[in-house]
Design a protein around this motif. Structure first.
Motif, PDB file in Angstrom:
ATOM      1  N   UNK A 175      -2.366 -36.616 -45.707  1.00 20.87           N
ATOM      2  CA  UNK A 175      -3.287 -35.488 -45.556  1.00 20.87           C
ATOM      3  C   UNK A 175      -3.959 -35.598 -44.187  1.00 20.87           C
ATOM      4  N   UNK A 176      -3.874 -34.577 -43.344  1.00 23.31           N
ATOM      5  CA  UNK A 176      -4.462 -34.656 -42.009  1.00 23.31           C
ATOM      6  C   UNK A 176      -5.989 -34.698 -42.080  1.00 23.31           C
ATOM      7  N   UNK A 177      -6.630 -35.261 -41.042  1.00 22.72           N
ATOM      8  CA  UNK A 177      -8.095 -35.293 -41.029  1.00 22.72           C
ATOM      9  C   UNK A 177      -8.679 -33.888 -40.917  1.00 22.72           C
ATOM     10  N   UNK A 236     -10.301 -34.358 -51.122  1.00 25.07           N
ATOM     11  CA  UNK A 236     -11.388 -34.983 -51.876  1.00 25.07           C
ATOM     12  C   UNK A 236     -10.866 -36.111 -52.761  1.00 25.07           C
ATOM     13  N   UNK A 237      -9.793 -35.871 -53.481  1.00 21.75           N
ATOM     14  CA  UNK A 237      -9.234 -36.908 -54.353  1.00 21.75           C
ATOM     15  C   UNK A 237      -8.766 -38.102 -53.528  1.00 21.75           C
ATOM     16  N   UNK A 238      -8.055 -37.846 -52.443  1.00 23.15           N
ATOM     17  CA  UNK A 238      -7.566 -38.943 -51.605  1.00 23.15           C
ATOM     18  C   UNK A 238      -8.714 -39.723 -50.983  1.00 23.15           C
ATOM     19  N   UNK A 239      -9.777 -39.043 -50.572  1.00 27.60           N
ATOM     20  CA  UNK A 239     -10.898 -39.743 -49.931  1.00 27.60           C
ATOM     21  C   UNK A 239     -11.671 -40.600 -50.923  1.00 27.60           C
ATOM     22  N   UNK A 240     -11.637 -40.262 -52.190  1.00 29.43           N
ATOM     23  CA  UNK A 240     -12.337 -41.060 -53.200  1.00 29.43           C
ATOM     24  C   UNK A 240     -11.625 -42.382 -53.466  1.00 29.43           C
ATOM     25  N   UNK A 241     -10.310 -42.407 -53.317  1.00 29.63           N
ATOM     26  CA  UNK A 241      -9.531 -43.591 -53.670  1.00 29.63           C
ATOM     27  C   UNK A 241      -9.059 -44.389 -52.462  1.00 29.63           C
ATOM     28  N   UNK A 242      -8.758 -43.741 -51.386  1.00 34.71           N
ATOM     29  CA  UNK A 242      -8.282 -44.399 -50.170  1.00 34.71           C
ATOM     30  C   UNK A 242      -8.504 -43.463 -48.992  1.00 34.71           C
ATOM     31  N   UNK A 243      -7.935 -43.849 -47.901  1.00 32.02           N
ATOM     32  CA  UNK A 243      -7.990 -43.006 -46.706  1.00 32.02           C
ATOM     33  C   UNK A 243      -7.042 -41.817 -46.906  1.00 32.02           C
ATOM     34  N   UNK A 244      -7.475 -40.595 -46.648  1.00 28.44           N
ATOM     35  CA  UNK A 244      -6.597 -39.433 -46.838  1.00 28.44           C
ATOM     36  C   UNK A 244      -5.283 -39.528 -46.055  1.00 28.44           C
TER      37      UNK A 244
END
Length: 58
Positions: A20-22, A7-15
């Motif tokens: 972080x795996x999809x 969640x944190x990674x998706x808010x700022x950039x691509x996970x």
């Protein structure tokens, strides 16, 4: 912990930028008995099923 990281990674950039795996894509269906089942792909054997699932609020 993985959900929080994603969640944190998706808010700022691509996970994937953070290693972080999809999220997996699962197919859901109801079997002949009405149980909810999750499969990796159509036609695969279910890896989990629920006899009487209920809706919950978080």
């Amino acid at each position: 912990m993985r959900a929080r990281e994603w969640l944190i990674a998706s808010r700022y950039r691509c996970p994937a930028d953070y290693g972080i795996p999809p999220l997996p894509v699962w197919v859901q269906h109801r079997d002949e008995a009405g149980r909810l089942a999750l499969c990796a792909a159509d036609g695969d054997e279910p890896f989990i099923s629920a006899a009487s699932p209920v809706t919950v609020r978080r």
